[in-house]
Design a protein around this motif. Structure first.
Motif, PDB file in Angstrom:
ATOM      1  N   ASN A 124      77.635  90.659 -55.232  1.00 29.51           N
ATOM      2  CA  ASN A 124      77.912  89.546 -55.991  1.00 29.51           C
ATOM      3  C   ASN A 124      78.832  88.508 -55.230  1.00 29.51           C
ATOM      4  N   ARG A 125      78.293  88.260 -53.865  1.00 31.42           N
ATOM      5  CA  ARG A 125      79.109  87.439 -53.121  1.00 31.42           C
ATOM      6  C   ARG A 125      79.069  85.962 -53.859  1.00 31.42           C
ATOM      7  N   ASP A 132      84.516  75.848 -59.347  1.00 32.32           N
ATOM      8  CA  ASP A 132      85.015  76.410 -60.649  1.00 32.32           C
ATOM      9  C   ASP A 132      84.005  76.011 -61.941  1.00 32.32           C
ATOM     10  N   ASP A 133      83.379  74.869 -61.700  1.00 36.48           N
ATOM     11  CA  ASP A 133      82.059  74.761 -62.430  1.00 36.48           C
ATOM     12  C   ASP A 133      80.849  75.196 -62.022  1.00 36.48           C
ATOM     13  N   GLY A 134      80.853  76.236 -61.126  1.00 37.97           N
ATOM     14  CA  GLY A 134      79.647  76.809 -60.912  1.00 37.97           C
ATOM     15  C   GLY A 134      78.677  76.228 -59.916  1.00 37.97           C
ATOM     16  N   MET A 536     100.106  79.582 -54.740  1.00 39.23           N
ATOM     17  CA  MET A 536      99.107  80.456 -54.038  1.00 39.23           C
ATOM     18  C   MET A 536      98.923  81.986 -54.954  1.00 39.23           C
ATOM     19  N   GLN A 537     100.312  82.002 -55.579  1.00 39.49           N
ATOM     20  CA  GLN A 537     100.147  83.488 -56.568  1.00 39.49           C
ATOM     21  C   GLN A 537      98.930  83.242 -57.520  1.00 39.49           C
ATOM     22  N   GLU A 538      98.926  81.992 -58.157  1.00 42.06           N
ATOM     23  CA  GLU A 538      97.919  81.563 -59.204  1.00 42.06           C
ATOM     24  C   GLU A 538      96.563  81.489 -58.947  1.00 42.06           C
ATOM     25  N   GLU A 539      96.456  80.875 -57.719  1.00 39.06           N
ATOM     26  CA  GLU A 539      95.086  80.806 -57.149  1.00 39.06           C
ATOM     27  C   GLU A 539      94.434  82.070 -56.547  1.00 39.06           C
ATOM     28  N   ILE A 540      95.362  82.982 -56.251  1.00 39.51           N
ATOM     29  CA  ILE A 540      94.832  84.360 -55.705  1.00 39.51           C
ATOM     30  C   ILE A 540      94.635  85.285 -56.842  1.00 39.51           C
ATOM     31  N   LEU A 541      95.278  85.190 -58.058  1.00 36.64           N
ATOM     32  CA  LEU A 541      94.994  85.733 -59.175  1.00 36.64           C
ATOM     33  C   LEU A 541      93.604  85.338 -59.747  1.00 36.64           C
ATOM     34  N   LYS A 542      93.361  84.139 -59.662  1.00 39.33           N
ATOM     35  CA  LYS A 542      91.938  83.393 -60.077  1.00 39.33           C
ATOM     36  C   LYS A 542      90.804  84.323 -59.454  1.00 39.33           C
ATOM     37  N   LEU A 543      90.971  84.122 -57.917  1.00 35.99           N
ATOM     38  CA  LEU A 543      90.121  84.762 -57.095  1.00 35.99           C
ATOM     39  C   LEU A 543      89.818  86.123 -57.174  1.00 35.99           C
ATOM     40  N   VAL A 544      90.817  86.856 -57.656  1.00 35.12           N
ATOM     41  CA  VAL A 544      90.571  88.231 -57.869  1.00 35.12           C
ATOM     42  C   VAL A 544      89.785  88.661 -59.025  1.00 35.12           C
ATOM     43  N   GLU A 545      90.139  87.678 -60.225  1.00 37.40           N
ATOM     44  CA  GLU A 545      89.492  87.848 -61.255  1.00 37.40           C
ATOM     45  C   GLU A 545      87.931  87.601 -61.250  1.00 37.40           C
ATOM     46  N   LYS A 546      87.814  86.293 -60.432  1.00 37.01           N
ATOM     47  CA  LYS A 546      86.401  85.973 -60.252  1.00 37.01           C
ATOM     48  C   LYS A 546      85.730  87.000 -59.368  1.00 37.01           C
TER      49      LYS A 546
END
Length: 549
Positions: A124-125, A132-134, A536-546
């Motif tokens: 799933n790389r 964000d818009d795929g 950065m905290q918010e962006e990292i959590l977004k990437l973890v979720e993705k």
């Protein structure tokens, strides 16, 4: 006749709408290319480019960077027609934001481009690469491993030290910050000058432009973390607690140590004013004993020392950590080497004015085949390498030196300008051989000088990588330095400018003034640091979720 028509139809699908001759070769096209780095034009008879032209019907018109990167990219944006293939190097975001790159995803499928599909969709790389818009504008040029990677040296961040200093210390290698600077101080006291009579600089700090990471980044590594840019992320917590490190109490210890070194004469004021070329000249001359840097950034200086037969003045990469006294008595475990992170948004994009995007995507897919990867990375069996009785790929010294150091040979026999910007295989082949020759342990060891072999043996090691712990498993967010800072660009610019202004001043101040200057620095940077940390905290959590999808 029907069989011939079927072949031609298949080729037409592969090469888009290009015309195909009766012999099955595609119509010859000339692809305009921009590389965001300096470079030299290949020879007219370059064997790989000739093979590309003969088999794929593609010829390249390559333009290399000659001035400022961002200014050049803005000039390209003002033109009516863009280069077909564009590699914006560290400023690829300028091209993406301007909307001049096509979305590659509609052109990639398991049926039409099986190599690219496997490259992007394994593990799933793709989820970590799309916007964000795929959309996908650039396929990473580095950082996607096949099988297990075989490391022979650390190519990333480290503290560096000339080997003669360690040899003088009876091959006892420093592992902490205090041991490192203590050794440099003792060595200079006993050996103040190079053999040519040039005074030694104990420790150099490159601050020039984006190389400023040499000034800022060491703190996170001394704390036992790999490269996350300007922040430390606690991956042991479910919330991935993120903070800027430069304004934390543990960062003060590093700059206090540099202040001590400066006031002892181990660091010179001129280091803060050197540009990159001046810095490299000093390293290449052998008068700088140590520095913090990335190996890929300073390796040319090491090469120059080898070429000058100054083996003892070449540099060894060391993964230093803080002494326990700086971190409440804790023993820090070093983790300089991270498992490869995908080089997101770095590499070739295809411009919206390119008339044959399908052919360029098909070209990248072809290049990812084992046949072409072997050609790009190893060359031709029997000419550029050989296979021993155990199936291991090897090189004679002559073959190795041609590929590693002979510029004229590479211009005639390699296709670096295209290969470096294209997606590629790293790690190991299915038979266990390394895709990159320098990551083949036998080749790396065989090409080492006798001095290096004896030096490493005296240190109890066989390869330079042996000084480092095994790579960490890559965090689900990758490495945080890759996160786009544009949404907070003004605060981030303020953050960097305060660092650039204050840190050299703190390093060079009277020791009696250090505490008050540090407090003033922390006060001034606190606002932008808070904004940056929260972002950065918010962006990292977004990437973890993705990554979890």
């Amino acid at each position: 006749m029907k069989k011939m028509l079927a072949v031609l139809l298949a080729l037409a699908l592969i090469f888009g709408t290009a015309a195909v001759a009766e012999d099955g070769t595609p119509e010859l096209i000339t692809v305009t290319v921009f590389r965001g780095e300096a470079g030299e034009q290949p020879t007219a008879d370059n064997r790989i480019y000739r093979k590309i032209e003969e088999e794929l019907g593609i010829r390249f018109d390559i333009r290399f960077l000659t001035g400022d990167l961002d200014e050049t990219l803005l000039q390209i944006l003002s033109e009516d027609t863009y280069p077909d293939l564009i590699d914006g190097a560290n400023s690829d975001e300028i091209l993406e934001d301007a909307g001049i790159l096509i979305d590659l995803l509609p052109h990639i499928s398991e049926e039409k481009t099986p190599n690219l599909y496997k490259h992007l969709y394994t593990d799933n790389r793709i989820n970590q690469l799309v916007t964000d818009d795929g959309k996908l504008y650039i396929i990473p040029n580095y950082g996607i491993n096949y099988n297990q990677r075989s490391l022979t040296y650390a190519n990333g961040p480290a503290f560096f030290l000339q080997k003669q200093v360690i040899a003088w210390n009876n091959y006892k290698v420093p592992t902490t910050l205090n041991e490192y600077f203590d050794l440099i101080e003792r060595y200079i006291a006993a050996n103040p000058e190079t053999p040519e009579g040039v005074p030694y600089t104990g420790f150099a700090i490159l601050c020039d432009d984006w190389h400023r990471y040499c000034l800022v980044n060491p703190v996170q590594h001394l704390m036992g973390r790999p490269n996350d840019g300007d922040v430390i992320v606690d991956v042991s917590t479910p919330e991935y607690k993120t903070e800027t490190f430069i304004n934390q109490p543990y960062a003060k210890a590093y700059y206090a140590k540099l202040n001590e070194a400066f006031n002892k004469g181990l660091i010179r004021e001129e280091t803060f004013h050197w540009n990159y070329d001046q810095y490299m000249d000093a390293l290449s001359g052998g008068s700088v004993l140590g520095m913090f840097d990335q190996n890929w950034n300073m390796s040319a200086a090491n090469d120059a020392l080898y070429m000058s037969v100054k083996f003892e003045q070449t540099y060894l990469a060391l993964p230093l950590v803080y002494d326990p006294e700086y971190v409440d008595g804790r023993e820090i475990e070093e983790h300089y080497v991270n498992y490869d992170v995908m080089n997101k948004d770095r590499g070739f994009g295809i411009s919206v004015t390119c008339p044959y995007p399908e052919r360029l995507i098909a070209m990248m897919d072809t290049f990812l085949s084992d046949e072409w990867q072997l050609l790009f990375q190893w060359g031709i069996e029997g000419e550029d390498y050989y296979v021993d009785e155990n199936g291991r790929m090897r090189m004679t010294l002559e073959q190795f030196l041609a590929q590693a150091a002979d510029t004229e040979w590479k211009l005639a026999n390699k296709a670096l300008a295209i290969w470096e910007g294209c997606p590629k295989k790293e790690g190991t082949m299915d038979d266990g051989n390394a895709w990159a020759p320098m990551e083949q342990p036998e080749i790396y060891y065989d090409q080492m000088t006798d001095y290096d072999k004896e030096f490493l043996a005296a240190c109890g090691k066989k390869l330079p990588i042996d000084f480092f712990n095994p790579p960490l498993e890559l965090a689900p967010y990758g490495e945080a330095w890759q996160i786009d800072k544009d949404p907070i660009d003004m605060d981030y610019m303020d953050f960097e400018q305060i660092e650039d202004q204050w840190l050299p001043e703190i390093i060079m101040c009277d020791p009696a003034e250090l505490d008050s200057l540090w407090d003033d620095f922390v006060d001034e940077i606190s606002h932008s640091a808070a904004v940056y940390s929260e972002f950065m905290q918010e962006e990292i959590l977004k990437l973890v979720e993705k990554a979890a999808k």
